[in-house]
Write a protein that holds these residues in place. Sequence first.
Motif, PDB file in Angstrom:
ATOM      1  N   ALA B  53     -50.568 -27.023   5.965  1.00 47.95           N
ATOM      2  CA  ALA B  53     -50.296 -26.933   7.399  1.00 47.95           C
ATOM      3  C   ALA B  53     -50.232 -25.474   7.852  1.00 47.95           C
ATOM      4  O   ALA B  53     -50.680 -25.135   8.944  1.00 47.95           O
ATOM      5  N   ARG B  55     -51.757 -23.030   6.368  1.00 48.53           N
ATOM      6  CA  ARG B  55     -52.985 -22.356   5.896  1.00 48.53           C
ATOM      7  C   ARG B  55     -52.633 -21.150   5.021  1.00 48.53           C
ATOM      8  O   ARG B  55     -53.101 -20.040   5.248  1.00 48.53           O
ATOM      9  N   ASN B 176     -38.795 -29.811   9.029  1.00 50.66           N
ATOM     10  CA  ASN B 176     -39.348 -30.081  10.366  1.00 50.66           C
ATOM     11  C   ASN B 176     -39.562 -28.786  11.146  1.00 50.66           C
ATOM     12  O   ASN B 176     -40.586 -28.598  11.810  1.00 50.66           O
ATOM     13  N   ARG B 177     -38.568 -27.881  11.050  1.00 49.31           N
ATOM     14  CA  ARG B 177     -38.671 -26.637  11.812  1.00 49.31           C
ATOM     15  C   ARG B 177     -39.811 -25.763  11.290  1.00 49.31           C
ATOM     16  O   ARG B 177     -40.524 -25.136  12.070  1.00 49.31           O
ATOM     17  N   MET B 179     -42.529 -26.881   9.912  1.00 46.42           N
ATOM     18  CA  MET B 179     -43.778 -27.526  10.323  1.00 46.42           C
ATOM     19  C   MET B 179     -44.059 -27.228  11.811  1.00 46.42           C
ATOM     20  O   MET B 179     -45.187 -26.894  12.171  1.00 46.42           O
ATOM     21  N   VAL B 180     -43.024 -27.307  12.653  1.00 48.41           N
ATOM     22  CA  VAL B 180     -43.218 -27.034  14.081  1.00 48.41           C
ATOM     23  C   VAL B 180     -43.652 -25.585  14.291  1.00 48.41           C
ATOM     24  O   VAL B 180     -44.577 -25.311  15.058  1.00 48.41           O
ATOM     25  N   LEU B 183     -47.197 -25.129  13.762  1.00 43.93           N
ATOM     26  CA  LEU B 183     -48.080 -25.732  14.765  1.00 43.93           C
ATOM     27  C   LEU B 183     -48.169 -24.871  16.020  1.00 43.93           C
ATOM     28  O   LEU B 183     -49.232 -24.700  16.596  1.00 43.93           O
ATOM     29  N   ASN B 184     -47.024 -24.366  16.504  1.00 44.38           N
ATOM     30  CA  ASN B 184     -47.031 -23.511  17.692  1.00 44.38           C
ATOM     31  C   ASN B 184     -45.778 -22.654  17.712  1.00 44.38           C
ATOM     32  O   ASN B 184     -44.671 -23.174  17.879  1.00 44.38           O
ATOM     33  N   GLN B 185     -45.963 -21.356  17.580  1.00 49.77           N
ATOM     34  CA  GLN B 185     -44.800 -20.478  17.458  1.00 49.77           C
ATOM     35  C   GLN B 185     -44.009 -20.358  18.748  1.00 49.77           C
ATOM     36  O   GLN B 185     -42.776 -20.326  18.721  1.00 49.77           O
ATOM     37  N   SER B 186     -44.695 -20.340  19.892  1.00 49.19           N
ATOM     38  CA  SER B 186     -43.976 -20.219  21.169  1.00 49.19           C
ATOM     39  C   SER B 186     -43.087 -21.434  21.376  1.00 49.19           C
ATOM     40  O   SER B 186     -41.918 -21.325  21.771  1.00 49.19           O
ATOM     41  N   LEU B 187     -43.655 -22.604  21.100  1.00 47.73           N
ATOM     42  CA  LEU B 187     -42.904 -23.855  21.248  1.00 47.73           C
ATOM     43  C   LEU B 187     -41.675 -23.831  20.331  1.00 47.73           C
ATOM     44  O   LEU B 187     -40.568 -24.197  20.734  1.00 47.73           O
ATOM     45  N   HIS B 189     -40.103 -21.177  19.188  1.00 44.36           N
ATOM     46  CA  HIS B 189     -39.126 -20.213  19.711  1.00 44.36           C
ATOM     47  C   HIS B 189     -38.260 -20.854  20.780  1.00 44.36           C
ATOM     48  O   HIS B 189     -37.044 -20.741  20.761  1.00 44.36           O
ATOM     49  N   VAL B 190     -38.921 -21.525  21.732  1.00 50.40           N
ATOM     50  CA  VAL B 190     -38.186 -22.115  22.853  1.00 50.40           C
ATOM     51  C   VAL B 190     -37.206 -23.170  22.361  1.00 50.40           C
ATOM     52  O   VAL B 190     -36.133 -23.362  22.932  1.00 50.40           O
ATOM     53  N   ARG B 191     -37.534 -23.835  21.266  1.00 51.57           N
ATOM     54  CA  ARG B 191     -36.637 -24.860  20.734  1.00 51.57           C
ATOM     55  C   ARG B 191     -35.571 -24.259  19.818  1.00 51.57           C
ATOM     56  O   ARG B 191     -34.914 -24.967  19.068  1.00 51.57           O
TER      57      ARG B 191
END
Lengths: 234, 301
Positions: B53, B55, B176-177, B179-180, B183-187, B189-191
């Motif tokens: 995931a 890479r 989970n964190r 993996m998230v 997938l998208n670092q900005s997303l 960060h916001v979470r």
Amino acid sequence: MQGPAIHVEQLSLTLGAVAILAPMSFTIESGNIHCLIGPNGGGKTSTLRCLLGQMPHQGRIRIDWYENRHCGYVPQLIEIEKTLPLTVRDFLTLLMQQKPAFLGTSNDTQQHIDVILEKTRFTDKQNLMLGSLSGGERQRLLFAQALYPDPALLILDEPMTSLDEAGMHNFEELILDFKAAGGTIIWVNHDLEQVSRLADQVTVIDRGLLAHGPTSSVIDEKMRQGIYRQAGAE
Amino acid sequence: MSAFYEGLRNLFIGLAEAGTLPEAFQYAFVINSLLCALVIGPLLGCVGTMVVAKRMAFFSQAVGNAALTGVAIGVLIGESYTSPYISMFSFCIAFGILLNYTKGRTKMSSDTLIGVFLSISLALGASLILFVSARVNTHILESVLFGSILTVNDLDMNILLVVTVITLALGIPLYNRMMVSSLNQSLAHVRGIKVDALEYIFVILLTIITVACVKIIGAILVEALLLIPAAAARNISRNLKSFVWMTVLISTLSCIGGILIPMQWDLPLPSGGAIVLVAAIFFILTTSLKGILPVFREARM
């Protein structure tokens, strides 16, 4: 619910020797739809990233939260490896629970996922792999994840790119519902017709503040032509 | 722990002598390597899904190559050449952190940067190890590169167990964190996810796992066992749960098969090579299955 008011005071941004944003000040009112518009490369997304606390900047951003301090964020389209076997439901589980998603989804999380899938009319797509979603579907999924936990502030970075007409309609409905419930929305948007129709306030950014105020006073024919001319010139 | 391993070995040897288990289980080194396989398989399988995931397959190869330098330094400073863990862990962790630090501070593509580090670590490691192998043991390069189950001892098993416990203690709550954020670092960060800190934690975990597995699988093949089972499982998985468990299953079966098959048929294969070849068979099988059975194709439902 009452969304926060946001006060941006003398916000500026410099990367190395390059000035990305000249100092600018404006206020985003609680419960408003506030659009950031301007030409590509003008600094809208950088402004958003400063608001999200992801970019070191000069100046001050003060957020007056009320009882709910949650912020939902819809990024620009995400690119993921298409063959990664991750379903829509897996993706939401990863975001919504602490227990590793490969050990299963808790009943609580299942219920929350069901609610937001229903809200965004995505229930029939829940078992699709992320790699097989169209651009518009991925955008809707990104919007869905922003609705948990219940946010008081929504930050949208060009979320309508790739949406078809039905998707846009659903999106607009969700945004208007959120506003009606008292939430604050900050929205980077290129569609001036949509901005004129939905936004309460507009801030025009092009390497600094060009204009700020109620939509009707900022967006006029002259502004439309000005922005399009600058964007087209790049 | 030694008494525990001894008890297990005696149990297996007793069963082999009674004819319940194959004759190969009469040898302590076979039991040692199988115990390691039963830990390494699930461990690398689970971590492999994250490596795919994120890479980061070539990252672990670069760290595997750095282990060569670690071994050489260990021998030079007087550590045992069969278990130079202090220098291997120290050098590889420093190498992994430096690589990750540089990745975050350069505009160079991740592929290019890892490629540069990979080449440097291989050149440095091979040069140093050839230099020191003349002083101690000429087979040292071969066993570090491709693994050597004959030399697995209680210390190796203890190290593997400690690394596994650390990985589980950090990896399960953070899965989970991680993996998230891949997938998208900005997303992320916001979470409220600390993306940079998680990146360093994952890099350190991947590094210590690689070092702990060098003896069994070999420095240059750990990366293959992180990657191939995940790639094989991906062919026939329809969701994250099946992906992770299928990867764990394929990885574990590859480790067991890679150790038992050469013994059963008296094949002169290094353990690492045999393990990766078994994993490759699974990859070919699942790729064929995907081509033959429509249910595994990525058509829209």
